[in-house]
Enzyme design. Structure first.
Site, PDB file in Angstrom:
ATOM      1  NE  ARG A   1      60.768  70.997 -39.361  1.00 42.47           N
ATOM      2  CZ  ARG A   1      61.037  70.373 -40.521  1.00 42.47           C
ATOM      3  NH1 ARG A   1      61.572  71.044 -41.518  1.00 42.47           N
ATOM      4  NH2 ARG A   1      60.758  69.100 -40.687  1.00 42.47           N
TER       5      ARG A   1
ATOM      6  CD  GLU B   1      64.951  82.822 -43.694  1.00 36.14           C
ATOM      7  OE1 GLU B   1      65.841  83.647 -43.388  1.00 36.14           O
ATOM      8  OE2 GLU B   1      64.699  81.808 -43.000  1.00 36.14           O
TER       9      GLU B   1
ATOM     10  CB  ALA C   1      65.515  71.059 -45.358  1.00 37.92           C
TER      11      ALA C   1
ATOM     12  CG  HIS D   1      60.450  79.699 -43.592  1.00 37.48           C
ATOM     13  ND1 HIS D   1      61.249  78.740 -44.175  1.00 37.48           N
ATOM     14  CD2 HIS D   1      61.285  80.647 -43.122  1.00 37.48           C
ATOM     15  CE1 HIS D   1      62.515  79.095 -44.050  1.00 37.48           C
ATOM     16  NE2 HIS D   1      62.569  80.250 -43.425  1.00 37.48           N
ATOM     17  CG  LEU D   2      54.767  77.449 -47.616  1.00 34.43           C
ATOM     18  CD1 LEU D   2      55.077  76.108 -48.253  1.00 34.43           C
ATOM     19  CD2 LEU D   2      53.549  78.092 -48.253  1.00 34.43           C
ATOM     20  CB  SER D   3      55.419  75.686 -41.443  1.00 35.66           C
ATOM     21  OG  SER D   3      56.837  75.559 -41.551  1.00 35.66           O
TER      22      SER D   3
ATOM     23  NE  ARG E   1      57.938  68.696 -47.499  1.00 39.94           N
ATOM     24  CZ  ARG E   1      58.757  69.723 -47.284  1.00 39.94           C
ATOM     25  NH1 ARG E   1      58.738  70.757 -48.100  1.00 39.94           N
ATOM     26  NH2 ARG E   1      59.567  69.716 -46.262  1.00 39.94           N
TER      27      ARG E   1
ATOM     28  CG  ASP F   1      78.941  82.396 -47.145  1.00 42.44           C
ATOM     29  OD1 ASP F   1      78.556  82.978 -46.106  1.00 42.44           O
ATOM     30  OD2 ASP F   1      79.903  81.596 -47.161  1.00 42.44           O
TER      31      ASP F   1
ATOM     32  CE1 TYR G   1      56.229  73.152 -44.663  1.00 39.42           C
ATOM     33  CE2 TYR G   1      56.075  70.785 -45.044  1.00 39.42           C
ATOM     34  CZ  TYR G   1      56.752  71.874 -44.529  1.00 39.42           C
ATOM     35  OH  TYR G   1      57.957  71.700 -43.878  1.00 39.42           O
TER      36      TYR G   1
ATOM     37  CG  ASN H   1      60.350  78.262 -48.513  1.00 34.60           C
ATOM     38  OD1 ASN H   1      61.205  77.847 -47.733  1.00 34.60           O
ATOM     39  ND2 ASN H   1      59.075  77.900 -48.437  1.00 34.60           N
TER      40      ASN H   1
ATOM     41  N   PRO I   1      64.458  72.677 -51.683  1.00 37.90           N
ATOM     42  CG  PRO I   1      65.871  71.616 -50.181  1.00 37.90           C
ATOM     43  CD  PRO I   1      65.678  72.922 -50.912  1.00 37.90           C
ATOM     44  CG  ASN I   2      62.039  67.709 -50.010  1.00 41.55           C
ATOM     45  OD1 ASN I   2      62.086  66.743 -50.765  1.00 41.55           O
ATOM     46  ND2 ASN I   2      62.948  67.910 -49.077  1.00 41.55           N
TER      47      ASN I   2
ATOM     48  NE  ARG J   1      57.137  72.141 -39.060  1.00 40.26           N
ATOM     49  CZ  ARG J   1      57.509  71.837 -40.307  1.00 40.26           C
ATOM     50  NH1 ARG J   1      57.789  72.806 -41.165  1.00 40.26           N
ATOM     51  NH2 ARG J   1      57.606  70.577 -40.688  1.00 40.26           N
TER      52      ARG J   1
ATOM     53  CG  HIS K   1      66.467  74.432 -40.757  1.00 43.26           C
ATOM     54  ND1 HIS K   1      65.852  75.532 -40.213  1.00 43.26           N
ATOM     55  CD2 HIS K   1      65.489  73.760 -41.437  1.00 43.26           C
ATOM     56  CE1 HIS K   1      64.561  75.532 -40.536  1.00 43.26           C
ATOM     57  NE2 HIS K   1      64.319  74.464 -41.287  1.00 43.26           N
TER      58      HIS K   1
HETATM   59  C1  DQA Z   1      59.784  75.425 -44.837  1.00 44.50           C
HETATM   60  C2  DQA Z   1      60.206  75.071 -43.395  1.00 44.50           C
HETATM   61  C3  DQA Z   1      61.443  74.181 -43.393  1.00 44.50           C
HETATM   62  O1  DQA Z   1      61.794  73.833 -42.056  1.00 44.50           O
HETATM   63  C4  DQA Z   1      61.174  72.896 -44.152  1.00 44.50           C
HETATM   64  O2  DQA Z   1      62.342  72.120 -44.232  1.00 44.50           O
HETATM   65  C5  DQA Z   1      60.592  73.126 -45.509  1.00 44.50           C
HETATM   66  C6  DQA Z   1      59.596  74.179 -45.686  1.00 44.50           C
HETATM   67  C7  DQA Z   1      58.448  76.195 -44.872  1.00 44.50           C
HETATM   68  O3  DQA Z   1      58.175  76.792 -45.917  1.00 44.50           O
HETATM   69  O4  DQA Z   1      57.693  76.181 -43.903  1.00 44.50           O
HETATM   70  O5  DQA Z   1      60.866  72.388 -46.445  1.00 44.50           O
HETATM   71  O6  DQA Z   1      60.786  76.256 -45.402  1.00 44.50           O
END
Ligand code: DQA
Length: 148
Positions: free
Chosen positions: A113, A100, A76, A102-104, A18, A86, A23, A73, A10-11, A109, A79
């Site tokens: 997270r 897995e 959110a 993550h950009l950040s 964003r 599963d 990011y 990725n 998501p997002n 943070r 978490h």
């Molecule tokens: C994220 C880190 C997550 O905490 C956050 O909710 C995201 C992006 C990252 O790629 O850094 O949406 O997965």
């Protein structure tokens, strides 16, 4: 032809505008283009994004059935989604690698997270390097496939 799935939660469709201070200014399409430039001729990329948990679960089932390695990725959902954890375990149990990404660096943070409910059900985690997190994951999957 081996196909690698890149699944985005998501997002992440809003990357570019964003929270660019966290990011970066690249869009998801830019990230996809960068990955496509790394592909050997006999490997294809299936790059997807959804804001919907059920859709992501269905795609993970598809990856398990098709034996497609996954770069994931979960955004959110990382978490708190036990259902996605599963689903990752189903892929892992099928002997198919899931990485897995993550950009950040979520550990640097907010405290909510700092927990990933996903990490225990995947092969490895790469976080904190922007689009390079995805590229490092792809490099590792190509290594596992002995196509580097
Ligand atoms: C994220 C880190 C997550 O905490 C956050 O909710 C995201 C992006 C990252 O790629 O850094 O949406 O997965």
């Amino acid at each position: 032809m081996t196909s690698i799935m890149v699944l985005n939660g998501p997002n992440l469709g809003r990357l570019g505008s964003r929270e660019p201070e966290i990011y970066g200014s690249q869009t998801l399409a830019d990230i996809e283009l960068g990955l496509r430039g790394m592909l050997p001729a006999d490997v294809s990329l299936d790059f997807r994004q959804s804001d919907d948990e059920a859709t992501l679960i269905g795609w993970l089932h598809e990856a398990a059935d098709a034996r497609s390695p996954v770069i994931f990725n979960p955004a959110a959902f990382t978490h708190y989604s036990y259902a996605l954890r599963d689903a990752c375990q189903i892929v892992t149990d099928a002997g198919v690698p899931v990485i897995e990404v993550h950009l950040s660096n979520p550990h640097a943070r907010e405290s909510f997270r700092h927990t990933s409910v996903i990490s225990g059900s995947v092969l490895g985690v790469i976080a904190g390097f922007g689009e390079r997190s995805y590229q490092l994951a792809l490099t590792q999957i190509l290594t596992l496939l002995e196509r580097h």
